[in-house]
Design an enzyme around this catalytic site. Structure first.
Site, short mmCIF file in Angstrom:
data_model
loop_
_atom_site.label_atom_id
_atom_site.label_comp_id
_atom_site.label_asym_id
_atom_site.label_seq_id
_atom_site.Cartn_x
_atom_site.Cartn_y
_atom_site.Cartn_z
N PHE A 152 0.86 -1.19 0.00
CA PHE A 152 0.00 0.00 0.00
C PHE A 152 0.89 1.23 0.00
CE2 PHE A 152 -2.33 3.59 1.57
CZ PHE A 152 -3.50 3.53 0.83
N ASP A 237 9.30 3.00 2.10
CA ASP A 237 8.10 3.77 2.42
C ASP A 237 7.80 3.58 3.91
OD1 ASP A 237 5.58 4.79 2.88
OD2 ASP A 237 4.67 3.97 1.06
N LYS A 266 2.22 10.99 7.17
CA LYS A 266 1.38 10.75 8.34
C LYS A 266 1.87 11.52 9.58
CE LYS A 266 -1.26 6.92 6.73
NZ LYS A 266 -0.85 5.90 5.79
C1 LIG Z 1 -1.02 6.00 4.29
C2 LIG Z 1 0.10 5.50 3.47
C3 LIG Z 1 0.41 6.09 2.23
C4 LIG Z 1 -0.42 7.19 1.61
O1 LIG Z 1 -0.48 8.33 2.39
P1 LIG Z 1 -1.63 9.41 2.11
O2 LIG Z 1 -1.26 10.56 2.99
O3 LIG Z 1 -2.93 8.77 2.50
O4 LIG Z 1 -1.58 9.73 0.67
C5 LIG Z 1 1.51 5.60 1.55
N1 LIG Z 1 2.25 4.59 2.04
C6 LIG Z 1 1.97 4.00 3.22
C7 LIG Z 1 2.85 2.89 3.72
C8 LIG Z 1 0.88 4.42 3.96
O5 LIG Z 1 0.57 3.80 5.11
#
Ligand SMILES: *Cc1c(COP(=O)(O)O)cnc(C)c1O
Length: 415
Positions: A152, A237, A266
């Site tokens: 994700f 990420d 986040k």
């Molecule tokens: C939440 C998340 C995203 C996307 O972030 P948004 O601010 O919702 O665009 C990307 N990578 C990971 C691992 C995430 O948990």
């Protein structure tokens, strides 16, 4: 007919009022639990009727340092009274500091500030491709990036192009080419997938949305060694796994791995404003030249002031230690639930994926039962629930939350 005046706010909206408003006017791209937050402090949330809940999701880890964290709110308020937006057409006095201290925090050189997580992921992809053509010498438009199944990374067209989740993709094509998927945790599959045109491997150090999936021991180290050997960038990420969640500043530190780029988001915005960033070494980040990438709001003064306060908080190390200590306690208690309605528990630090026995209930049903008992949690992939309370949660409150989960499982088992 709506039986209240929204505009004049003639009375406080009740939970059914809000659900009705949303039902009428809000795109249904989410299916939230029927709880309407009106106020939050630390690890606790109050709904519009005044009922109190322990927040065990922390906005998918965007609220790692607690709701209304006084240090972060103070930084935001101070900045609100000074300057909030200049655009990057001019300099402002917070961005350089934020970039320097964030880079230092991760022992990196350069920061590319963005807003949402998905934007930062897109930015890292652009940097990696530009690096591939300008430094590695990949033939124009041939660059590929290897990603993991069940990843994700966000919701943009390019990002869902390399998702393996059907509901994220269906009817959103045509998709962006240039991505190859391999099984998460399978180093041999990764080695086979890397070609001369591969510019990067993009991974979550722990797959959050997939259900807090931790890779086999040594996998990330092996990825680092392989990518170095093949002259391929490693991009971590850490949007959900980073910034204290796993008991370290980033999960890569727990694994003693240094990627070429970190992607953060986040919690970097302290739960106040969207702040994301790509953080990397100068030889990689340096490929971007003026005019080649940008964002009107990326690195704005308010975001930079809050981000800087977050970085300074993390530089002290207390949050990471607290997450590690409370996390050990959380996992010790959760392990005891295996066999009592729970099939498996995964995770590190204050982050747990709990597989509920599907014979007992769905993840959603467990979350609804938890909500009735005053605990907010979120299910993922049918039968997994995740717990990720704010790191500031007290041990007593955390124990109370786990007690509620035990109660829910016991009640469901008795049915
Ligand atoms: C939440 C998340 C995203 C996307 O972030 P948004 O601010 O919702 O665009 C990307 N990578 C990971 C691992 C995430 O948990």
């Amino acid at each position: 007919m709506l039986h209240f005046r929204v505009e004049g706010m003639s009375r406080r909206l009740s939970t059914p009022d809000v659900l009705e408003l949303e039902q009428r006017s809000l795109t249904r791209n989410y299916n939230p639990l029927p709880v309407v937050a009106a106020k939050a402090k630390g690890a606790w949330v109050w709904d519009v009727e005044g009922k109190k809940y322990l927040d065990c999701l922390a906005a998918y880890s965007a609220v790692n340092f607690g709701h209304s964290n006084p240090t972060l709110i103070r930084a935001a308020k101070r900045q609100l009274g000074r300057v909030t937006l200049t655009s990057r057409a001019f300099h402002h006095d917070k961005l350089g500091l934020f970039a320097k201290e964030l880079a230092d925090l991760l022992s990196m050189d350069m920061v590319l500030p963005m807003n949402s997580g998905a934007e930062a992921v897109e930015s890292a992809i652009k940097v990696a491709r530009a690096w591939g053509y300008r430094v590695k010498g990949v033939q124009a438009n041939k660059a590929t990036i290897v990603v993991a199944k069940d990843n994700f990374h966000g919701r943009t067209i390019s990002i869902v192009s390399f998702s393996s989740d059907e509901s994220s993709r269906k009817d959103f094509g045509p998709f962006t080419p240039g991505f190859t998927q391999v099984d998460y945790g399978d180093i041999e599959a990764l080695e086979k997938a890397i070609t001369d045109n591969t510019v990067a491997v993009l991974l979550e150090p722990i797959q959050g949305e997939a259900g807090i999936i931790t890779p086999p021991k040594g996998y990330l180290k092996a990825v680092r060694a392989l990518t170095k050997k093949k002259n391929v960038l490693m991009i971590a990420d850490e949007i959900q796994s980073g910034l204290g969640r796993t008991g370290a500043t980033v999960q890569c530190q727990n694994e003693k791995v240094v990627p070429d780029m970190f992607i953060l988001g986040k919690a970097l915005g302290g739960g106040i404003v969207p702040v994301s960033a790509v953080v990397g070494k100068a030889d990689v980040m340096g490929v971007l030249k003026p005019g080649q990438h940008g964002s009107t709001f990326g690195g704005n003064p308010l975001a930079a002031a809050v981000g800087l306060a977050v970085v300074r908080m993390l530089a002290k190390g207390d949050m990471q230690k607290r997450s590690e200590r409370l996390g050990k306690h959380l996992h010790k208690r959760l392990k005891k639930l295996v066999g009592k309605g729970v099939l498996a528990v995964r995770g590190v630090g204050l982050w747990a994926g709990i597989d509920i026995d599907p014979k007992l209930a769905t993840g959603r049903e467990v979350c609804e039962a938890l909500m009735a008992k005053g605990v907010l949690a979120k299910d993922t992939h049918g039968s997994t629930i995740r717990l990720a309370p704010p790191i500031v949660v007290s041990k007593k409150d955390l124990d109370w939350g786990i007690d509620q989960l035990e109660n829910v499982l016991r009640e469901l088992s008795a049915k």
